[in-house]
Enzyme design. Structure first.
Site, PDB file in Angstrom:
ATOM      1  CB  VAL A 126      27.187  49.502  71.416  1.00 59.76           C
ATOM      2  CG1 VAL A 126      25.889  50.283  71.496  1.00 59.76           C
ATOM      3  CG2 VAL A 126      26.914  48.005  71.294  1.00 59.76           C
ATOM      4  N   PRO A 127      28.345  52.183  69.215  1.00 59.64           N
ATOM      5  CG  PRO A 127      27.831  52.981  67.080  1.00 59.64           C
ATOM      6  CD  PRO A 127      27.671  51.781  67.984  1.00 59.64           C
ATOM      7  CB  CYS A 128      27.832  55.474  73.322  1.00 57.45           C
ATOM      8  SG  CYS A 128      29.370  54.897  74.050  1.00 57.45           S
ATOM      9  CG  HIS A 129      32.384  56.705  69.330  1.00 59.85           C
ATOM     10  ND1 HIS A 129      32.196  55.340  69.450  1.00 59.85           N
ATOM     11  CD2 HIS A 129      32.655  56.941  68.033  1.00 59.85           C
ATOM     12  CE1 HIS A 129      32.367  54.786  68.258  1.00 59.85           C
ATOM     13  NE2 HIS A 129      32.642  55.733  67.383  1.00 59.85           N
TER      14      HIS A 129
END
Length: 162
Positions: A126-129
């Site tokens: 889950v690409p919070c970056h």
């Protein structure tokens, strides 16, 4: 049933956590907001871990641009809305906290979106970056800014290869 395992990666050892047959956590070493180890359940090899390992290898090799895993989110309804919206940010791109707030239907809540983003329990997948400050600066990554930069550089390099 909650279980966990660990996998090596280019950004360090990752702890994978599953609830039944769904991935519910992916935590980096020394990650901010990392739950206590005892909350990860027994060490085991749940079936979802094999597929997670396979997809993580492909991601780090630059061959996977979107994860397809069963996920189990544990959080408030608002947090879950933010975490689902993160999955729609295209590989190799970034958006701001304000843009993410717009996407979840709360345009005045960029600070709350930032807090939810920071509590994302399933990092990388889950690409919070992919969320950056309003000026495009790298800000606030629970895994550390060096890891955030590494993941974004990896994605941009992988994107250029296609």
């Amino acid at each position: 049933m909650i279980t966990h395992t660990e996998v090596d990666s280019p950004v360090g050892t990752l702890t994978l956590v599953a609830v039944d047959d769904a991935l519910s956590g992916l935590y980096m070493e020394q990650q901010r907001h990392r739950p206590p180890q005892e909350s990860f359940g027994e060490r085991d090899d749940a079936p979802v871990f094999d597929e997670t390992r396979r997809q993580l290898r492909a991601y780090f090799d630059g061959a996977l641009t979107r994860f397809d895993l069963p996920l189990h989110f544990v959080g408030t309804p608002f947090q879950q809305r933010v975490w689902r919206a993160l999955q729609d940010i295209p590989h190799g791109t970034t958006i701001t906290y304000g843009q993410l707030a717009d996407r979840v239907g709360s345009p005045a809540a960029s600070r709350a979106v930032g807090l939810a983003n920071g509590r994302n329990p399933i990092g990388i997948v889950v690409p919070c970056h992919r969320v950056v400050g309003s000026t495009g600066s790298l800000t606030g990554y629970g895994g550390g800014l060096e890891r955030k930069r590494h993941l974004l550089d990896l994605e941009r390099g992988a994107l250029a290869a296609f």
